[in-house]
Design an enzyme around this catalytic site. Structure first.
Site, PDB file in Angstrom:
ATOM      1  N   HIS A  22     -10.923  30.784 -11.838  1.00  0.00           N
ATOM      2  CA  HIS A  22     -11.001  29.416 -11.500  1.00  0.00           C
ATOM      3  C   HIS A  22     -12.439  29.435 -10.794  1.00  0.00           C
ATOM      4  CE1 HIS A  22      -6.809  27.990 -12.322  1.00  0.00           C
ATOM      5  NE2 HIS A  22      -6.360  28.908 -11.588  1.00  0.00           N
TER       6      HIS A  22
ATOM      7  N   HIS B 178      -7.305  36.094 -11.421  1.00  0.00           N
ATOM      8  CA  HIS B 178      -6.931  34.688 -11.779  1.00  0.00           C
ATOM      9  C   HIS B 178      -7.731  33.847 -10.733  1.00  0.00           C
ATOM     10  CE1 HIS B 178      -3.938  31.715 -12.830  1.00  0.00           C
ATOM     11  NE2 HIS B 178      -4.398  31.089 -11.885  1.00  0.00           N
ATOM     12  N   GLU B 179      -7.997  34.047  -9.557  1.00  0.00           N
ATOM     13  CA  GLU B 179      -8.720  32.939  -8.705  1.00  0.00           C
ATOM     14  C   GLU B 179     -10.132  33.269  -8.873  1.00  0.00           C
ATOM     15  OE1 GLU B 179      -7.227  30.671  -7.268  1.00  0.00           O
ATOM     16  OE2 GLU B 179      -5.148  31.773  -7.625  1.00  0.00           O
TER      17      GLU B 179
ATOM     18  N   GLY C 103       0.924  -1.388   0.072  1.00  0.00           N
ATOM     19  CA  GLY C 103      -0.153  -0.015  -0.034  1.00  0.00           C
ATOM     20  C   GLY C 103       0.773   1.203  -0.016  1.00  0.00           C
ATOM     21  N   PRO C 104       0.211   2.316  -0.203  1.00  0.00           N
ATOM     22  CA  PRO C 104       0.963   3.703  -0.204  1.00  0.00           C
ATOM     23  C   PRO C 104       1.705   4.006   1.129  1.00  0.00           C
ATOM     24  CG  PRO C 104      -1.401   4.051  -1.053  1.00  0.00           C
ATOM     25  CD  PRO C 104      -1.139   2.836  -0.522  1.00  0.00           C
ATOM     26  N   PRO C 105       2.649   4.692   1.160  1.00  0.00           N
ATOM     27  CA  PRO C 105       3.239   5.103   2.370  1.00  0.00           C
ATOM     28  C   PRO C 105       2.145   5.727   3.463  1.00  0.00           C
ATOM     29  CG  PRO C 105       4.591   5.759   0.675  1.00  0.00           C
ATOM     30  CD  PRO C 105       3.275   5.205  -0.003  1.00  0.00           C
TER      31      PRO C 105
ATOM     32  N   THR D 210      -0.160   4.508   5.200  1.00  0.00           N
ATOM     33  CA  THR D 210      -1.418   3.755   5.629  1.00  0.00           C
ATOM     34  C   THR D 210      -1.520   2.883   6.704  1.00  0.00           C
ATOM     35  OG1 THR D 210      -0.824   2.222   3.933  1.00  0.00           O
ATOM     36  CG2 THR D 210      -2.168   4.037   2.975  1.00  0.00           C
TER      37      THR D 210
END
Length: 657
Positions: free
Chosen positions: A447, A443-444, A220-222, A224
């Site tokens: 988004h 800019h934000e 598994g991923p680190p 977890t």
């Protein structure tokens, strides 16, 4: 006909041997007592020796010689102490001055004294000091040699114990961690607890003819909780538990690792039934070098060969189970993964919403939470967080409470801690020039407005123009549900949202800026995956060229690009399709913002005043139904990664070069 071992009855199991008791405390006093006795004898023995001896002055000595009371005399060097015997048998000592002449010798001869001559012997203290000066360097060299021998025992093989295993044994005293401390992962816990149950009650399985799995591999991923699960097994199991890391087997000398593997399994056989846990098994379990390999690690390969032999060699009825953990299963040797060695592979993925809430409940133990803290809401706001990330989140929230001179952790503390982990330390808006602040707001706003106007995009949760870390502003999106698959319509909307900031700059400012650098990189990566891996290009067709890389560690790119399985013409087609997707996404974002130019200006003005705007305000300005869950969910910026997991990343501006 093979002989099948039958497990003994539960009550007849021999108890594992107890470790030897520690030495009694009185042994520590032997050395100080010996030193005191030696000092006492040094002082007392000369005094006892001189108790029956009379000290004469030189004048009295001459008088006794004249009176014929001196029987013998031993004359030392001039100025030294001479000694002898009187006629009544008494021993005496006298210091004869160096000025004594031949007349004294004549008087001794006339008095009938027996005369002898000797050199003066040093005293006891001088003799002891000389011996100390001789023996002290030898003792220091011997002590240094012993220290160096113990320090080099991990690197030298043979009599210094290099082949001994470095496994930590939990036998009588076990870790306090249990399965109750591991939130979520019920499937993984059931598989591992089944192995523990087999070791506790083997007769239940032997009656059905079942054999315990020889090995269980947790991948598994680190972060977890693979090592945490192993500690829970040590706490739950009523059998000896050997814990060792894969790197502790590998040394610079060939054969040391194999010797340590043999020693580890020999110790496990002596205490069977037992569990062996090897953390980061990929350190010794990587693929062996094939034919024609230029570089090979003989030490690691011999260690792996010995591990394979040991896992094949022990009797299944003996009750030895090997647990291993890794986040790089793609590099493991196929011989290690075949049935009969690691029979089971348990995948421990990133936790889902329910598991994140349970993990947070474990990590907030001992912390005082305010009434407005909803762990379920915090769990929904942290997609892609591992167990270690959630532990760090709870700790950072407590740190923010301490900074505020409070002992109670609030929901705002969790919000600030999440932004601190994802984005970095929050700065004040005064770090920006007025024109920069306006550009970041434009800019934000681009988004946020494109996300609010897109039907398939994740809801907007918060928009801020307060700099944090390397971002000058952030638009945070919170998915209402956790996605595991992504449709093409969702990915196209995501591309438009990514390029919404640049589109707003083109619409309002008439030019782009360096603030869109991070957006362009993320959009290009997403478009490349859509074309090259997901088959979402009508020109290229349903083909997939994955980059490769680690399953759980990410990465890739370098290895995949260096061995491209397609021609240069295909690469040109991929580049053209990626460019087409990005241009279409930018054109769609520009059209949306031009059609809602007034809403864009209103959101920019609100951001310049408040600096942080909630998602409900964005939807109110856009004239769309509020999809931000009423603003009750703590906001978090999320950029869903099309590979299948939600990955938190900064979706905002980057500092100017």
């Amino acid at each position: 006909m093979s002989k099948q071992a039958t497990p003994p009855p539960p009550g007849d199991k021999p108890a594992p041997p107890k470790p030897p008791p520690p030495p009694p405390a009185w042994r520590h006093w032997l050395l100080p007592i010996g030193i005191l006795v030696a000092l006492f004898l040094w002082i007392a023995l000369p005094a006892v020796h001189q108790a029956n001896q009379t000290t004469l002055s030189y004048s009295q000595f001459l008088s006794d010689v004249s009176a014929h009371k001196v029987k013998t005399v031993t004359i030392a060097q001039p100025g030294g102490t001479s000694s002898g015997t009187l006629t009544d048998g008494t021993n005496y000592s006298v210091v004869i001055p160096p000025q004594a002449s031949q007349a004294m010798l004549d008087s001794l001869q006339s008095g009938g004294v027996q005369i002898t001559s000797a050199t003066s012997s040093p005293g006891f203290g001088s003799e002891l000091l000389s011996w100390l000066l001789i023996l002290a360097p030898v003792a220091v060299v011997f002590w240094l040699f012993m220290r160096l021998s113990r320090g080099a025992s991990g690197q030298l093989q043979g009599v210094l114990g290099a082949g001994r295993s470095r496994a930590k044994v939990f036998d009588e005293e076990r870790p306090s961690t249990t399965f109750g401390d591991v939130a979520g992962y019920e499937g993984a816990k059931s598989e591992i607890s089944e192995v523990v149950d087999f070791l506790r009650t083997p007769e239940r399985y032997s009656r059905a003819g079942a054999v315990v799995p020889r090995g269980v591999l947790m991948v598994g991923p680190p972060g977890t909780g693979k090592t945490l699960l192993a500690r829970a097994v040590a706490g739950e199991a009523h059998v000896p538990f050997f814990s060792v890391t894969g790197s502790s087997f590998v040394e610079m000398f060939v054969g040391v690792g194999a010797a340590r593997v043999r020693d580890l399994f020999n110790e496990a056989r002596k205490r069977a039934p037992a569990i062996i846990f090897i953390d980061e098994v990929d350190a010794i379990g990587q693929r062996r070098a094939g034919q024609g390999a230029v570089v090979a690690n003989d030490e690691r390969e011999q260690t792996l060969n010995q591990l394979l032999a040991e896992m094949d060699g022990f009797d299944p009825a003996m009750g030895i189970v090997v647990l291993a953990a890794t986040n790089r299963p793609e590099v493991l040797d196929p011989a290690l993964l075949r049935p009969g060695r690691f029979d089971r592979q348990v995948t421990i993925p990133l936790p889902n919403v329910r598991e994140r809430a349970a993990i947070l409940a474990v990590h907030v133990r001992g912390k005082r939470l305010a009434q407005d803290v909803d762990l379920g809401a915090v769990a929904r706001a942290t997609p892609g967080f591992s167990g270690a990330d959630l532990a760090n989140l709870a700790n950072e929230a407590a740190i923010f409470a301490v900074r505020g001179s409070r002992e109670v952790v609030t929901a705002a503390d969790f919000d600030a801690a999440r932004d601190r982990i994802i984005l970095g330390r929050r700065e004040g808006s005064n770090v920006l020039l007025p024109e920069e602040k306006h550009a970041v707001a434009v800019h934000e706003s681009g988004h946020a407005l494109v996300a609010a106007l897109s039907d398939h995009a994740d809801p907007v949760a918060k928009v801020t123009i307060l700099p944090a870390g390397q971002t000058l502003g952030v638009t945070e999106q919170l998915p209402l549900v956790e996605r595991h698959m992504y449709g093409e319509d969702y990915l196209l909307d995501l591309l438009s949202v990514r390029l919404g900031g640049r589109a707003a700059e083109l619409v309002v400012l008439g030019q782009g800026s360096t603030g869109a650098g991070n957006d362009l990189a993320g959009a290009t990566d997403l478009a490349t995956k859509m074309v090259r891996e997901f088959g979402m290009s009508t020109v290229l067709g349903p083909v997939g060229y994955p980059e490769g890389g680690s399953v759980f560690l990410g990465g890739g790119g370098g290895a995949g690009m260096s061995s491209r399985p397609y021609a240069e013409a295909t690469q040109a087609t991929i580049d053209g399709e990626v460019s087409r997707l990005l241009r279409q996404a930018e054109e769609r974002a520009v059209e949306l913002l031009k059609a809602h130019r007034g809403e864009l200006g209103a959101l920019v003005d609100l951001l310049l005043v408040r600096e942080t705007v909630d998602g409900s305000d964005v939807y109110r300005i856009a004239g769309r139904p509020d999809r931000s869950a009423g603003g009750t969910v703590p906001p978090m910026m999320v950029a869903p990664h099309p590979a299948g997991t939600d990955v938190a990343s900064a979706d905002g501006s980057v500092p100017a070069p």
